[in-house]
Design a protein around this motif. Structure first.
Motif, PDB file in Angstrom:
ATOM      1  N   GLY A 186      39.724   7.080   1.594  1.00  0.00           N
ATOM      2  CA  GLY A 186      40.862   6.155   1.482  1.00  0.00           C
ATOM      3  C   GLY A 186      41.490   6.206   0.104  1.00  0.00           C
ATOM      4  O   GLY A 186      42.716   6.221  -0.032  1.00  0.00           O
ATOM      5  N   TRP A 187      40.663   6.230  -0.902  1.00  0.00           N
ATOM      6  CA  TRP A 187      41.153   6.326  -2.272  1.00  0.00           C
ATOM      7  C   TRP A 187      41.826   7.671  -2.515  1.00  0.00           C
ATOM      8  O   TRP A 187      42.830   7.751  -3.209  1.00  0.00           O
ATOM      9  N   ARG A 188      41.262   8.728  -1.950  1.00  0.00           N
ATOM     10  CA  ARG A 188      41.857  10.070  -2.092  1.00  0.00           C
ATOM     11  C   ARG A 188      43.244  10.091  -1.467  1.00  0.00           C
ATOM     12  O   ARG A 188      44.196  10.618  -2.042  1.00  0.00           O
ATOM     13  N   ARG A 189      43.389   9.489  -0.275  1.00  0.00           N
ATOM     14  CA  ARG A 189      44.704   9.428   0.375  1.00  0.00           C
ATOM     15  C   ARG A 189      45.689   8.623  -0.470  1.00  0.00           C
ATOM     16  O   ARG A 189      46.856   8.999  -0.611  1.00  0.00           O
ATOM     17  N   ALA A 190      45.218   7.526  -1.058  1.00  0.00           N
ATOM     18  CA  ALA A 190      46.093   6.708  -1.901  1.00  0.00           C
ATOM     19  C   ALA A 190      46.573   7.506  -3.118  1.00  0.00           C
ATOM     20  O   ALA A 190      47.758   7.445  -3.479  1.00  0.00           O
ATOM     21  N   MET A 191      45.680   8.246  -3.733  1.00  0.00           N
ATOM     22  CA  MET A 191      46.073   9.051  -4.903  1.00  0.00           C
ATOM     23  C   MET A 191      47.016  10.186  -4.487  1.00  0.00           C
ATOM     24  O   MET A 191      47.970  10.490  -5.205  1.00  0.00           O
ATOM     25  N   ASN A 192      46.774  10.789  -3.330  1.00  0.00           N
ATOM     26  CA  ASN A 192      47.676  11.844  -2.852  1.00  0.00           C
ATOM     27  C   ASN A 192      49.067  11.283  -2.585  1.00  0.00           C
ATOM     28  O   ASN A 192      50.069  11.934  -2.883  1.00  0.00           O
ATOM     29  N   ALA A 193      49.124  10.071  -2.044  1.00  0.00           N
ATOM     30  CA  ALA A 193      50.425   9.431  -1.806  1.00  0.00           C
ATOM     31  C   ALA A 193      51.111   9.116  -3.139  1.00  0.00           C
ATOM     32  O   ALA A 193      52.310   9.356  -3.303  1.00  0.00           O
ATOM     33  N   ALA A 194      50.360   8.602  -4.097  1.00  0.00           N
ATOM     34  CA  ALA A 194      50.936   8.272  -5.408  1.00  0.00           C
ATOM     35  C   ALA A 194      51.491   9.516  -6.093  1.00  0.00           C
ATOM     36  O   ALA A 194      52.549   9.462  -6.720  1.00  0.00           O
ATOM     37  N   ARG A 195      50.806  10.637  -5.948  1.00  0.00           N
ATOM     38  CA  ARG A 195      51.248  11.886  -6.592  1.00  0.00           C
ATOM     39  C   ARG A 195      52.613  12.343  -6.086  1.00  0.00           C
ATOM     40  O   ARG A 195      53.294  13.120  -6.745  1.00  0.00           O
ATOM     41  N   ARG A 214      29.409   3.268  -9.430  1.00  0.00           N
ATOM     42  CA  ARG A 214      29.105   2.533  -8.204  1.00  0.00           C
ATOM     43  C   ARG A 214      29.824   3.146  -6.995  1.00  0.00           C
ATOM     44  O   ARG A 214      29.341   3.077  -5.873  1.00  0.00           O
ATOM     45  N   HIS A 215      30.993   3.752  -7.244  1.00  0.00           N
ATOM     46  CA  HIS A 215      31.823   4.245  -6.143  1.00  0.00           C
ATOM     47  C   HIS A 215      31.900   5.760  -6.022  1.00  0.00           C
ATOM     48  O   HIS A 215      32.418   6.270  -5.025  1.00  0.00           O
ATOM     49  N   GLY A 216      31.424   6.479  -7.011  1.00  0.00           N
ATOM     50  CA  GLY A 216      31.499   7.940  -6.976  1.00  0.00           C
ATOM     51  C   GLY A 216      30.322   8.558  -7.697  1.00  0.00           C
ATOM     52  O   GLY A 216      29.519   7.861  -8.315  1.00  0.00           O
ATOM     53  N   GLU A 217      30.242   9.861  -7.626  1.00  0.00           N
ATOM     54  CA  GLU A 217      29.143  10.574  -8.272  1.00  0.00           C
ATOM     55  C   GLU A 217      29.649  11.255  -9.542  1.00  0.00           C
ATOM     56  O   GLU A 217      30.449  12.194  -9.476  1.00  0.00           O
ATOM     57  N   PHE A 218      29.191  10.757 -10.677  1.00  0.00           N
ATOM     58  CA  PHE A 218      29.594  11.265 -11.977  1.00  0.00           C
ATOM     59  C   PHE A 218      28.386  11.243 -12.904  1.00  0.00           C
ATOM     60  O   PHE A 218      27.477  10.436 -12.725  1.00  0.00           O
ATOM     61  N   GLU A 219      28.425  12.084 -13.899  1.00  0.00           N
ATOM     62  CA  GLU A 219      27.446  12.016 -14.979  1.00  0.00           C
ATOM     63  C   GLU A 219      28.153  11.378 -16.164  1.00  0.00           C
ATOM     64  O   GLU A 219      29.074  11.962 -16.731  1.00  0.00           O
ATOM     65  N   PRO A 220      27.762  10.159 -16.551  1.00  0.00           N
ATOM     66  CA  PRO A 220      28.425   9.513 -17.677  1.00  0.00           C
ATOM     67  C   PRO A 220      27.987  10.135 -19.002  1.00  0.00           C
ATOM     68  O   PRO A 220      26.800  10.370 -19.223  1.00  0.00           O
ATOM     69  N   VAL A 257      39.187  10.478 -11.044  1.00  0.00           N
ATOM     70  CA  VAL A 257      37.977   9.684 -10.795  1.00  0.00           C
ATOM     71  C   VAL A 257      38.167   8.828  -9.551  1.00  0.00           C
ATOM     72  O   VAL A 257      37.335   8.824  -8.641  1.00  0.00           O
ATOM     73  N   VAL A 258      39.271   8.100  -9.493  1.00  0.00           N
ATOM     74  CA  VAL A 258      39.542   7.217  -8.353  1.00  0.00           C
ATOM     75  C   VAL A 258      39.628   8.023  -7.056  1.00  0.00           C
ATOM     76  O   VAL A 258      39.126   7.593  -6.011  1.00  0.00           O
ATOM     77  N   ALA A 259      40.213   9.205  -7.095  1.00  0.00           N
ATOM     78  CA  ALA A 259      40.319  10.045  -5.895  1.00  0.00           C
ATOM     79  C   ALA A 259      38.945  10.455  -5.365  1.00  0.00           C
ATOM     80  O   ALA A 259      38.804  10.769  -4.184  1.00  0.00           O
ATOM     81  N   ARG A 260      37.925  10.419  -6.216  1.00  0.00           N
ATOM     82  CA  ARG A 260      36.567  10.774  -5.802  1.00  0.00           C
ATOM     83  C   ARG A 260      35.784   9.578  -5.253  1.00  0.00           C
ATOM     84  O   ARG A 260      34.621   9.719  -4.893  1.00  0.00           O
ATOM     85  N   PHE A 261      36.400   8.421  -5.182  1.00  0.00           N
ATOM     86  CA  PHE A 261      35.728   7.240  -4.654  1.00  0.00           C
ATOM     87  C   PHE A 261      35.536   7.293  -3.146  1.00  0.00           C
ATOM     88  O   PHE A 261      34.716   6.579  -2.612  1.00  0.00           O
ATOM     89  N   GLY A 262      36.300   8.093  -2.447  1.00  0.00           N
ATOM     90  CA  GLY A 262      36.181   8.197  -0.997  1.00  0.00           C
ATOM     91  C   GLY A 262      37.502   8.571  -0.373  1.00  0.00           C
ATOM     92  O   GLY A 262      38.529   8.653  -1.062  1.00  0.00           O
TER      93      GLY A 262
END
Length: 119
Positions: free
Chosen positions: A77-86, A24-30, A70-75
């Motif tokens: 804002g999510w990418r920035r959050a993951m970069n901060a967490a790292r 729903r939030h990113g582009e993936f092939e399940p 996966v979460v970093a590919r949601f957009g």
């Protein structure tokens, strides 16, 4: 670049629900464990059924790192959050312990959130 493949336990209703959220939030092939091609399976770690994986053209990410990617590919804002967490000194340990906490209790979580298909 090819669409990343999100590899998951297709026998787990909670896992399917999580993949549905990712789609729903990113582009993936399940790709469920039962639908892996021989080439895809060869890229995965020996104990691949113990967690989710993200297969890209360049790399294979597993367990908590797969979820993080996966979460970093949601957009953005999510990418920035993951970069901060790292940047947290013990991020990898927190990420993997958090992932294992949820993954090891997926039967319990499946009573709260579950679905029969990812799409």
């Amino acid at each position: 670049m090819a669409t990343p493949r999100l590899v998951y336990d297709d026998d787990c209703g909670f896992c399917k629900w999580c993949v549905r959220i990712a789609l729903r939030h990113g582009e993936f092939e399940p790709v469920g464990f039962g639908d892996l091609s021989p080439d895809q399976r060869a890229r995965l770690p020996a104990e691949f059924e113990s967690c989710m994986h993200l297969l890209t053209d360049e790399a294979v990410y597993s367990c908590g790192e797969a979820l993080e990617r996966v979460v970093a590919r949601f957009g953005p804002g999510w990418r920035r959050a993951m970069n901060a967490a790292r940047r947290l000194p013990c991020w990898r340990r927190i990420r993997e312990r958090g992932y294992r906490f949820v993954a090891d209790r997926r039967a319990i979580w499946g009573r709260v959130r579950s679905c029969s298909d990812v799409e």
